[in-house]
Design an enzyme around this catalytic site. Structure first.
Site, PDB file in Angstrom:
ATOM      1  N   LYS A 166      -1.350  -5.172   3.999  1.00 25.75           N
ATOM      2  CA  LYS A 166      -2.442  -5.662   4.861  1.00 25.75           C
ATOM      3  C   LYS A 166      -1.920  -6.231   6.176  1.00 25.75           C
ATOM      4  O   LYS A 166      -0.911  -6.952   6.199  1.00 25.75           O
ATOM      5  CB  LYS A 166      -3.231  -6.717   4.089  1.00 25.75           C
ATOM      6  CG  LYS A 166      -4.391  -7.359   4.802  1.00 25.75           C
ATOM      7  CD  LYS A 166      -5.364  -6.396   5.433  1.00 25.75           C
ATOM      8  CE  LYS A 166      -5.930  -5.368   4.476  1.00 25.75           C
ATOM      9  NZ  LYS A 166      -6.668  -4.276   5.185  1.00 25.75           N
ATOM     10  N   ASP A 196       0.820  -1.217   0.000  1.00 24.47           N
ATOM     11  CA  ASP A 196       0.000   0.000   0.000  1.00 24.47           C
ATOM     12  C   ASP A 196       0.850   1.263   0.000  1.00 24.47           C
ATOM     13  O   ASP A 196       0.423   2.300  -0.499  1.00 24.47           O
ATOM     14  CB  ASP A 196      -0.958  -0.009   1.192  1.00 24.47           C
ATOM     15  CG  ASP A 196      -2.112  -0.968   0.901  1.00 24.47           C
ATOM     16  OD1 ASP A 196      -1.941  -2.179   1.139  1.00 24.47           O
ATOM     17  OD2 ASP A 196      -3.135  -0.515   0.366  1.00 24.47           O
TER      18      ASP A 196
HETATM   19  O1  MRU Z   1      -7.699  -2.935   2.956  1.00 22.09           O
HETATM   20  P1  MRU Z   1      -7.440  -3.408   1.565  1.00 22.09           P
HETATM   21  O2  MRU Z   1      -8.219  -4.616   1.177  1.00 22.09           O
HETATM   22  O3  MRU Z   1      -7.570  -2.277   0.555  1.00 22.09           O
HETATM   23  O4  MRU Z   1      -5.918  -3.825   1.576  1.00 22.09           O
HETATM   24  C1  MRU Z   1      -5.322  -4.229   0.374  1.00 22.09           C
HETATM   25  C2  MRU Z   1      -3.930  -4.692   0.524  1.00 22.09           C
HETATM   26  O5  MRU Z   1      -3.350  -4.633   1.570  1.00 22.09           O
HETATM   27  C3  MRU Z   1      -3.253  -5.153  -0.715  1.00 22.09           C
HETATM   28  O6  MRU Z   1      -2.314  -6.136  -0.414  1.00 22.09           O
HETATM   29  C4  MRU Z   1      -2.521  -3.946  -1.335  1.00 22.09           C
HETATM   30  O7  MRU Z   1      -3.413  -2.879  -1.543  1.00 22.09           O
HETATM   31  C5  MRU Z   1      -1.880  -4.295  -2.614  1.00 22.09           C
HETATM   32  S1  MRU Z   1      -3.109  -4.598  -3.808  1.00 22.09           S
HETATM   33  C6  MRU Z   1      -2.715  -4.976  -5.218  1.00 22.09           C
END
Ligand code: MRU
Length: 357
Positions: free
Chosen positions: A252, A241
């Site tokens: 995550k 992220d």
């Molecule tokens: O809270 P989320 O579902 O948006 O978290 C998503 C993640 O942590 C993904 O691993 C990250 O955004 C990379 S997505 C290609």
């Protein structure tokens, strides 16, 4: 069916007066419902409640959210700028951790501000949002191609959260490597961690992999260490992220535990992310803002309470994996390994020299 161009998790329908369409990820895998959004607040709400989620997909949605926020804005300089700034602020505050969100909003806003007159400003904003959508699909393809060799002879992948076509406009980030390997006929299989609290692994990754015909096994998060100890995992692939200048990576919640466990078993963990996920303005992971989610996401599963009433909850959506636990970062321009400030700076300098944004 291996998704080459994505699965349409986030797409724009029509011309400038059209609408944003999103697969509502809160309903998957039991229902596939498409949301049609025509207002900034509708897009913001979809981002906040994770109807659209995953860093690249959030970026694309926010780009069009900004467009929806300014398409009927006054056309005089002051009125337009006020509307633009307000719309940008609303979207950037929706979710703080994914760098792609602010990156996309700022790119659309900058395109608008750089155009000469009122009509041109709006046209430029819409074009910039469309470009972000189209580039994201191409970027996913490039991620798959850049990283696929990491899976040659090491095709038993463990992953966390969802990093496929639901998380992007194309085929995804980490899962793009898996899809590319499958397309090339390489042996590949995935162990998907369920990813409490919102179960993106169980609900979304399993749905995507099964739909694509990829060999996939679901495990609860607590099973990761024992599956590794049994010798069933060759590498861990995760998305990101936000990546700091030194390679520390927010992803995550649970990714950090997975990285420690992988390291203890001598299993490499690779981060797969587009360059829009890097935040070179911050030195290390301690500066990454971590989103806190509502306590109900932990005290309930599927709307059913599982903790005592009034239980105190700590609910970070993400954690930070230190660069030393990351074997490499796959970007659309190549693999950065070993991971560190100098290698990341060199990769970005190389990208600029080749004319990339
Ligand atoms: O809270 P989320 O579902 O948006 O978290 C998503 C993640 O942590 C993904 O691993 C990250 O955004 C990379 S997505 C290609």
């Amino acid at each position: 069916m291996i998704p080459e161009g994505g699965i349409g998790a986030v797409r724009w329908r029509g011309g400038p007066d059209g609408a944003l369409e999103l697969i509502d990820q809160t309903r998957l895998p039991l229902e596939t419902e498409v949301l049609t959004l025509r207002t900034l607040e509708g897009v913001r709400d979809a981002i906040c409640r994770l109807a659209v989620r995953g860093a690249p997909a959030i970026g694309v949605a926010a780009a069009f959210g900004l467009w929806l926020g300014i398409r009927d804005a006054p056309e005089d300089d002051v009125g337009f700028e006020e509307a633009l700034a307000r719309a940008a602020q609303r979207l950037e505050s929706a979710r703080p951790t994914a760098a792609n969100l602010a990156w996309a909003v700022r790119r659309v806003a900058a395109a608008a501000r750089a155009a000469p007159g009122a009509k041109e400003r709006k046209a430029a904003a819409f074009r910039a949002a469309l470009a972000i959508l189209e580039e994201d699909a191409a970027t996913c393809r490039a991620l798959g191609e850049q990283g696929v060799d990491l899976l040659r002879g090491r095709g038993r992948v463990m992953t966390h959260c969802n990093t496929g076509g639901l998380a992007a406009a194309g085929s995804g980030t980490a899962l793009a490597l898996v899809f590319e390997a499958a397309r090339r006929g390489l042996p590949v299989s995935v162990v998907a961690c369920e990813t409490r609290p919102l179960l993106q692994g169980a609900r979304l990754t399993m749905w995507e992999l099964m739909r694509a015909g990829v060999d996939a096994t679901l495990v609860c998060d607590n099973a990761a260490a024992s599956v590794m100890a049994e010798g069933k995992v060759d590498c861990v692939l995760v998305g990101a992220d936000r990546i700091a200048r030194n390679g520390d990576t927010a992803n995550k919640i649970g990714t950090y535990s997975l990285a420690i466990v992988a390291s203890a078993h001598g299993i490499p963990l690779y981060v797969v992310a587009p360059r829009s996920t890097f935040d070179l303005s911050i030195a290390d992971g301690s500066e990454i803002p971590i989103e806190q989610r509502s306590p109900e996401e932990v005290t309930q599963i599927g709307g059913v309470r599982i903790a005592p009433p009034r239980a105190r909850v700590h609910a970070p959506a993400f954690d930070v994996t230190p660069a030393r636990l990351i074997a490499g970062i796959v970007t659309e321009a190549g693999v950065i390994a070993p991971v560190g400030e100098a290698a990341i700076a060199a990769a970005f300098a190389g990208a600029k020299a080749r004319g990339a944004s």
